[in-house]
Design a protein around this motif. Structure first.
Motif, short mmCIF file in Angstrom:
data_model
loop_
_atom_site.label_atom_id
_atom_site.label_comp_id
_atom_site.label_asym_id
_atom_site.label_seq_id
_atom_site.Cartn_x
_atom_site.Cartn_y
_atom_site.Cartn_z
N LEU A 243 105.60 55.64 76.06
CA LEU A 243 105.97 54.47 75.27
C LEU A 243 107.13 54.79 74.32
CD1 LEU A 243 102.46 52.99 74.38
CD2 LEU A 243 104.23 51.86 75.74
N ALA A 244 107.06 55.97 73.70
CA ALA A 244 108.13 56.35 72.76
C ALA A 244 109.48 56.40 73.47
CB ALA A 244 107.80 57.69 72.13
N VAL A 245 109.51 56.95 74.69
CA VAL A 245 110.75 57.03 75.45
C VAL A 245 111.17 55.65 75.94
CG1 VAL A 245 111.82 57.94 77.55
CG2 VAL A 245 110.37 59.42 76.15
N GLY A 246 110.23 54.91 76.51
CA GLY A 246 110.55 53.61 77.09
C GLY A 246 110.94 52.56 76.08
N LEU A 247 110.38 52.64 74.87
CA LEU A 247 110.65 51.64 73.84
C LEU A 247 111.66 52.14 72.81
CD1 LEU A 247 106.99 50.38 73.16
CD2 LEU A 247 108.60 49.69 74.96
N HIS A 248 112.13 53.37 72.98
CA HIS A 248 113.11 53.97 72.05
C HIS A 248 112.60 53.91 70.61
CE1 HIS A 248 115.97 54.05 75.37
NE2 HIS A 248 115.72 52.77 75.59
N THR A 249 111.40 54.44 70.44
CA THR A 249 110.79 54.42 69.12
C THR A 249 110.11 55.75 68.84
OG1 THR A 249 109.39 53.10 67.63
CG2 THR A 249 108.57 53.47 69.87
N SER A 250 109.50 55.89 67.67
CA SER A 250 108.85 57.15 67.30
C SER A 250 107.48 57.27 67.97
CB SER A 250 108.68 57.22 65.79
OG SER A 250 107.77 56.21 65.35
N LEU A 251 106.95 58.49 67.98
CA LEU A 251 105.61 58.70 68.54
C LEU A 251 104.56 57.96 67.72
CD1 LEU A 251 105.78 62.51 69.38
CD2 LEU A 251 105.61 60.64 71.02
N GLU A 252 104.75 57.91 66.40
CA GLU A 252 103.80 57.21 65.54
C GLU A 252 103.75 55.72 65.87
OE1 GLU A 252 106.14 59.27 64.54
OE2 GLU A 252 104.99 60.98 63.77
N ALA A 253 104.92 55.12 66.04
CA ALA A 253 104.98 53.70 66.38
C ALA A 253 104.42 53.45 67.77
CB ALA A 253 106.42 53.19 66.28
N LYS A 258 100.14 51.42 71.46
CA LYS A 258 99.14 51.73 72.49
C LYS A 258 97.75 51.28 72.08
CE LYS A 258 97.43 55.90 72.82
NZ LYS A 258 97.33 57.37 73.02
N MET A 259 97.36 51.60 70.85
CA MET A 259 96.02 51.27 70.40
C MET A 259 95.86 49.79 70.09
SD MET A 259 94.67 54.06 70.94
CE MET A 259 93.05 53.39 70.53
N THR A 323 84.70 59.18 77.55
CA THR A 323 84.71 59.63 76.17
C THR A 323 86.07 60.22 75.85
OG1 THR A 323 83.50 60.92 74.50
CG2 THR A 323 83.82 61.94 76.66
N GLY A 324 86.27 60.67 74.62
CA GLY A 324 87.56 61.17 74.20
C GLY A 324 88.42 60.07 73.59
N GLY A 325 89.51 60.48 72.95
CA GLY A 325 90.38 59.51 72.30
C GLY A 325 90.95 58.47 73.24
N GLY A 326 91.26 58.88 74.47
CA GLY A 326 91.82 57.94 75.45
C GLY A 326 90.85 56.86 75.87
N ALA A 327 89.56 57.13 75.75
CA ALA A 327 88.54 56.14 76.15
C ALA A 327 88.52 54.94 75.24
CB ALA A 327 87.16 56.80 76.19
N ARG A 328 89.16 55.03 74.06
CA ARG A 328 89.16 53.91 73.12
C ARG A 328 90.14 52.81 73.51
NH1 ARG A 328 90.99 55.35 67.83
NH2 ARG A 328 92.47 56.70 68.92
N LEU A 329 90.95 53.07 74.52
CA LEU A 329 91.97 52.10 74.92
C LEU A 329 91.34 50.77 75.30
CD1 LEU A 329 95.06 52.56 75.12
CD2 LEU A 329 94.77 52.69 77.60
N VAL A 330 91.84 49.70 74.73
CA VAL A 330 91.32 48.36 74.98
C VAL A 330 91.41 48.03 76.47
CG1 VAL A 330 91.65 45.89 74.54
CG2 VAL A 330 91.94 47.54 72.68
N GLY A 331 90.30 47.58 77.06
CA GLY A 331 90.27 47.16 78.46
C GLY A 331 90.07 48.27 79.47
N LEU A 332 89.99 49.53 79.02
CA LEU A 332 89.89 50.64 79.97
C LEU A 332 88.58 50.64 80.76
CD1 LEU A 332 90.97 53.15 81.31
CD2 LEU A 332 90.24 54.49 79.34
#
Length: 402
Positions: A243-253, A258-259, A323-332
């Motif tokens: 997302l950071a590369v594709g949207l030309h933004t920071s990792l934080e943004a 994503k979340m 489980t894990g941080g990635g499991a929190r993704l909406v709709g996963l």
């Protein structure tokens, strides 16, 4: 009172790609361990689960451990620690040894046989992380508690989980740098499964998928035994980077986008701060959705291949637990269930339950809690032993035997 708590404390240390997490439990407060405190620090010197700079990692570990000590209100100097990475291998085998006539089997006999097992099965320059699926046999018959028994032949079958010794050495060096002793090493996905799976699920058959920042770790457990394990070097952090590369933004943004949107359909456009920090980029919501879904489908395909290799002849009663941080993704969970055609649910830390609204970062401690829970009831006897080219086992690891 403080002395009693200190004697009954267990601490789990999760060295993760995105963060170092520590969970401290009191195992002497009743049938269910009591959480005493947690500590966390963003990772340094860790890449895809591997410690690549012991000094930098030690700095992060020290902060997380100190925070956990303050939060728990008790000191501790030993931990149960995870070992991760796509290089982990699992090997099954068995060994036998004769028993002297009239000799009673002692604990050291069991230790000696397990060391012999590891020396026999382990490739050169590899270290044991964990022994699982351990079964002892006397004269060919399975015995749950062989200590104190007599017979003519003692046998052992087990699964050894091992990693290149260089990676184990890096972890050991890191922990020495902060004066921590290791009670037991354990493979990360098994520790996560310990924290989120029920006993019924482990008996009936269940797949646990731990989607971390740099790794996706998958285990199949049936009859409370590990049947298969696989680690894939892509995780939720790669979605953020895409997302950071594709949207030309920071990792934080990118992480925030994503979340916030997850796998949901995004109508219209999304505004993100540009890399210079001055002004915003306006990007189509469709592009955001495409970037997220593309990487998620890569992870789902990996798990699908894992499932196909199992060649399950019947349904999977326990389903799949994310489980894990990635499991929190909406709709996963919904997308994964359609993708795999198997019931899917999110797994939550059993000590906290599903209601973690007051602590949105609780997911960070899942593996650390699983490590500490393993320490409250499980006593594996071989960990960290190393096979070298000249043969034998490195003596300094024998002190880790319990």
């Amino acid at each position: 009172m403080a002395g009693t708590i200190q004697r009954d404390v267990t601490a789990g240390l999760d060295i993760g790609t995105s963060g170092i997490a520590v969970a401290v439990l009191n195992r002497g407060c009743g049938p269910k361990p009591e959480p005493l405190g947690y500590g966390f620090c963003p990772s340094m010197g860790v890449e895809k689960g591997r410690v690549i700079d012991p000094e930098d990692t030690a700095t992060a570990v020290k902060k997380a451990v100190n925070d956990a000590r303050v939060a728990a209100g008790v000191p501790f100097s030993s931990v149960y620690v995870n070992v991760d990475g796509p290089d982990i291998v699992a090997r099954n085998d068995s060994v036998k040894q004769a028993i002297a006539r009239r000799q009673v089997i002692e604990r050291h006999d069991l230790h000696k046989l397990q060391l012999h097992f590891c020396e026999t099965i382990l490739p050169a320059n590899w270290s044991v992380v964990q022994l699982v699926n351990i079964k002892f046999y006397i004269d060919g018959k399975h015995v749950t508690r062989p200590q104190g028994c007599r017979g003519r032949e003692l046998g052992l079958s087990a699964t050894v989980l091992a990693i290149p010794s260089k990676q184990m050495d890096q972890i050991c060096q890191c922990l020495r740098n902060v004066d921590l002793q290791v009670n037991q090493t354990a493979v990360g996905p098994l520790a996560a499964a310990q924290a989120v799976l029920s006993g019924v699920e482990r008996q009936l058959g269940v797949i646990c998928v731990d989607i971390g920042a740099g790794l996706t770790k998958t285990v199949f457990i049936n009859h409370d035994m590990l049947y298969h394990l696989s680690i894939f070097p892509v995780g939720a952090g790669h979605i953020t980077a895409d997302l950071a590369v594709g949207l030309h933004t920071s990792l934080e943004a990118a992480e925030k986008v994503k979340m916030e949107y997850g796998l949901g359909v995004i109508n219209g456009h999304v505004q993100v701060p540009n890399l210079s920090g001055a002004g915003y980029n306006t990007v189509p919501g469709e592009l955001v959705h495409k970037i997220i879904r593309s990487r998620i489908e890569e992870i789902l395909d990996f798990v699908k291949q894992f499932i196909e290799k199992l060649k399950l002849e019947a349904s999977l009663p326990g389903g799949i637990v994310l489980t894990g941080g990635g499991a929190r993704l909406v709709g996963l969970p919904e997308l994964a269930q359609d993708y795999w055609m198997i019931p899917v649910r999110r797994g939550y830390n059993m000590l906290l339950g599903e209601d973690v609204s007051d602590n949105e970062n609780a997911y960070r401690y899942t593996t650390a809690v699983g490590l500490a829970l393993g320490g409250t009831g499980q006593r594996q006897v071989t960990c960290g032993v190393r096979r070298i080219v000249e043969g034998g086992l490195v003596g300094r690891f024998k002190s880790w035997l319990r």
